[in-house]
Motif scaffolding. Structure first.
Motif, PDB file in Angstrom:
ATOM      1  N   GLY A 174      -4.591  31.652  79.613  1.00  0.00           N
ATOM      2  CA  GLY A 174      -4.237  30.637  78.629  1.00  0.00           C
ATOM      3  C   GLY A 174      -2.826  30.101  78.822  1.00  0.00           C
ATOM      4  N   HIS A 175      -1.867  30.989  79.071  1.00  0.00           N
ATOM      5  CA  HIS A 175      -0.491  30.554  79.290  1.00  0.00           C
ATOM      6  C   HIS A 175      -0.354  29.728  80.569  1.00  0.00           C
ATOM      7  N   SER A 176      -1.048  30.148  81.628  1.00  0.00           N
ATOM      8  CA  SER A 176      -0.990  29.403  82.892  1.00  0.00           C
ATOM      9  C   SER A 176      -1.573  28.004  82.731  1.00  0.00           C
ATOM     10  N   VAL A 177      -2.690  27.924  82.028  1.00  0.00           N
ATOM     11  CA  VAL A 177      -3.344  26.631  81.821  1.00  0.00           C
ATOM     12  C   VAL A 177      -2.486  25.740  80.923  1.00  0.00           C
ATOM     13  N   ARG A 213     -10.728  40.021  69.089  1.00  0.00           N
ATOM     14  CA  ARG A 213     -10.028  39.733  70.350  1.00  0.00           C
ATOM     15  C   ARG A 213      -9.870  38.226  70.560  1.00  0.00           C
ATOM     16  N   PHE A 214     -10.930  37.489  70.258  1.00  0.00           N
ATOM     17  CA  PHE A 214     -10.855  36.047  70.493  1.00  0.00           C
ATOM     18  C   PHE A 214      -9.833  35.390  69.568  1.00  0.00           C
ATOM     19  N   VAL A 215      -9.788  35.801  68.316  1.00  0.00           N
ATOM     20  CA  VAL A 215      -8.827  35.221  67.375  1.00  0.00           C
ATOM     21  C   VAL A 215      -7.396  35.449  67.880  1.00  0.00           C
ATOM     22  N   SER A 216      -7.113  36.655  68.383  1.00  0.00           N
ATOM     23  CA  SER A 216      -5.785  36.942  68.933  1.00  0.00           C
ATOM     24  C   SER A 216      -5.498  36.055  70.139  1.00  0.00           C
ATOM     25  N   PHE A 217      -6.462  35.916  71.004  1.00  0.00           N
ATOM     26  CA  PHE A 217      -6.336  35.061  72.190  1.00  0.00           C
ATOM     27  C   PHE A 217      -6.100  33.607  71.773  1.00  0.00           C
ATOM     28  N   PHE A 218      -6.876  33.138  70.836  1.00  0.00           N
ATOM     29  CA  PHE A 218      -6.770  31.750  70.375  1.00  0.00           C
ATOM     30  C   PHE A 218      -5.387  31.483  69.773  1.00  0.00           C
ATOM     31  N   ASN A 219      -4.941  32.378  68.906  1.00  0.00           N
ATOM     32  CA  ASN A 219      -3.645  32.188  68.247  1.00  0.00           C
ATOM     33  C   ASN A 219      -2.484  32.252  69.236  1.00  0.00           C
ATOM     34  N   GLU A 220      -2.637  33.024  70.301  1.00  0.00           N
ATOM     35  CA  GLU A 220      -1.588  33.157  71.304  1.00  0.00           C
ATOM     36  C   GLU A 220      -1.544  31.959  72.254  1.00  0.00           C
ATOM     37  N   VAL A 222      -2.705  28.532  71.622  1.00  0.00           N
ATOM     38  CA  VAL A 222      -3.133  27.323  70.917  1.00  0.00           C
ATOM     39  C   VAL A 222      -2.951  26.071  71.773  1.00  0.00           C
ATOM     40  N   ASN A 223      -1.857  25.996  72.530  1.00  0.00           N
ATOM     41  CA  ASN A 223      -1.601  24.806  73.344  1.00  0.00           C
ATOM     42  C   ASN A 223      -2.661  24.602  74.418  1.00  0.00           C
ATOM     43  N   ALA A 224      -3.149  25.695  74.974  1.00  0.00           N
ATOM     44  CA  ALA A 224      -4.208  25.582  75.978  1.00  0.00           C
ATOM     45  C   ALA A 224      -5.504  25.095  75.335  1.00  0.00           C
ATOM     46  N   PHE A 225      -5.853  25.649  74.184  1.00  0.00           N
ATOM     47  CA  PHE A 225      -7.077  25.230  73.496  1.00  0.00           C
ATOM     48  C   PHE A 225      -6.997  23.777  73.044  1.00  0.00           C
ATOM     49  N   ALA A 226      -5.795  23.335  72.695  1.00  0.00           N
ATOM     50  CA  ALA A 226      -5.631  21.953  72.250  1.00  0.00           C
ATOM     51  C   ALA A 226      -5.921  20.950  73.363  1.00  0.00           C
ATOM     52  N   GLY A 227      -5.814  21.381  74.613  1.00  0.00           N
ATOM     53  CA  GLY A 227      -6.059  20.478  75.732  1.00  0.00           C
ATOM     54  C   GLY A 227      -7.430  20.594  76.360  1.00  0.00           C
TER      55      GLY A 227
END
Length: 362
Positions: A174-177, A213-220, A222-227
């Motif tokens: 997520g951070h890389s993306v 696990r997914f909620v933690s991933f999503f919250n960490e 957010v910028n990747a999910f927004a794109g």
């Protein structure tokens, strides 16, 4: 203007190999002397593992994966072989066998049953270990390739990531993306989020664990999910009933959203409002009701194997472009009758595919 000039220069550089990147070229190696655009076309047909292996040929080859227009990185494609997994996890095998023997010491099982239980436990432990290795490899490949990407270079036509919802690998991806989204032009970005267990293997506790696990991933991330333009989720139970709505609000660029075997602790009415969503898939999910309130670009909907007994479990609001609808279910006696003539009268569906295994429709 400056950005356009950089892209034109990058395109020109891709047309021919530079002296600095050629290195010591074997005169018999005619492939390495080809223009970059042809080599990229070749690499684009390989999976990420084989594309990365070409990096050992020459320094020039090592730079090519970061120039690919399509980056498809899938953890399942990076799973090590069963033989390799056994060789590298000898201690795990021994610990698993000892744990099974201790747990079943007083179970009164025959030798054959004990061997069967032990083999099954070892196979599961090795499969889990292999997924950790593959997930780590996918995260490292994503970080390495995207970090070397030239911000002024060619557009990434497709960035597709498939990974298991396990350990820290999803957050690394997520951070890389997210970093790539901030510096590079990306047309399509996709997350396919898998779980260690398949749908039929998951119980409620597994789904709750995966959901957390997914909620933690999503919250960490957010910028990747927004794109993202595409997102596929499976085997998740959300503790908060409004979290599914949060996904729709955050992921404003989504063209495709897929839920497989997902639900919330309290069955909810899922109200879908999204400006860009054109394809929606809801399969084997436990939502009390799904209301397509405002989805102006929705053209394709799959709604299969619902559990709710309400009549009907799906309602249409503003979906003026909906043309393809796939409905399937195995109805129980408590399911309400679905009258298709009433159910679809406010839609413009042209392609209707039915898979009812009952008489609960007319």
């Amino acid at each position: 203007m400056a950005k356009s000039s950089r892209r034109r220069r990058a395109a020109k550089l891709m047309d021919r190999p530079s002296a600095s990147t050629m290195g010591e070229v074997n005169p018999d190696d005619r492939i390495s002397s080809l223009p970059n655009d042809i080599l990229l076309n070749i690499l684009d047909r390989l999976d990420v593992r084989n594309a990365a292996r070409t990096s050992v040929l020459l320094r020039r080859w090592s730079q090519l994966p970061a120039m690919l227009p399509r980056l498809v990185i899938s953890a399942p494609d990076l799973l090590p072989s069963e033989t390799k997994t056994k060789k590298t996890n000898g201690k795990l095998v021994r610990r698993t066998k000892a744990a099974v023997a201790e747990a079943l010491a007083n179970a009164g099982l025959s030798n054959a049953e004990l061997v069967q239980r032990t083999n099954a436990a070892v196979a599961k432990a090795l499969a889990d270990a292999a997924k950790v290795v593959a997930n780590t490899a996918a995260a490292k490949a994503t970080k390495s390739i995207l970090a070397r990407r030239d911000p002024g270079g060619c557009t990434i036509r497709l960035l597709s990531m498939t990974f298991y919802l396990k350990d820290d690998a999803p957050i690394s991806v997520g951070h890389s993306v997210a970093s790539a989204m901030a510096t590079c032009k990306i047309e399509k970005a996709e997350f396919i989020v898998l779980t260690e267990k398949e749908c039929l293997e998951c119980d409620v506790y597994d789904m709750e664990n995966y959901g957390t696990r997914f909620v933690s991933f999503f919250n960490e991330c957010v910028n990747a999910f927004a794109g993202l333009t595409r997102l596929h989720l499976q085997n998740l139970r959300f503790a908060k009933s409004d979290f599914v709505s949060n996904i729709l609000v955050t992921c404003k660029k989504l063209n495709y959203l897929g839920f497989l075997n997902c639900d919330t602790e309290d069955w909810i009415t899922l109200q879908v409002e999204h400006a860009q969503l054109s394809e929606l898939s809801i399969v084997n999910c436990r939502f009390d009701m799904v209301k397509l309130a405002w989805v102006p670009k929705l053209t394709c909907l799959a709604f299969e194997f619902w559990v709710s007994f309400r009549k009907p479990p799906l309602s249409f609001g503003h979906v003026p472009l909906l043309e393809v609808l796939r409905l399937s279910n195995v109805a129980l006696n408590r399911h309400k009758m679905v009258k298709l003539s009433t159910f679809l009268h406010e839609t413009s569906v042209r392609d209707l595919r039915l898979g009812f295994k009952s008489e609960k429709h007319s």
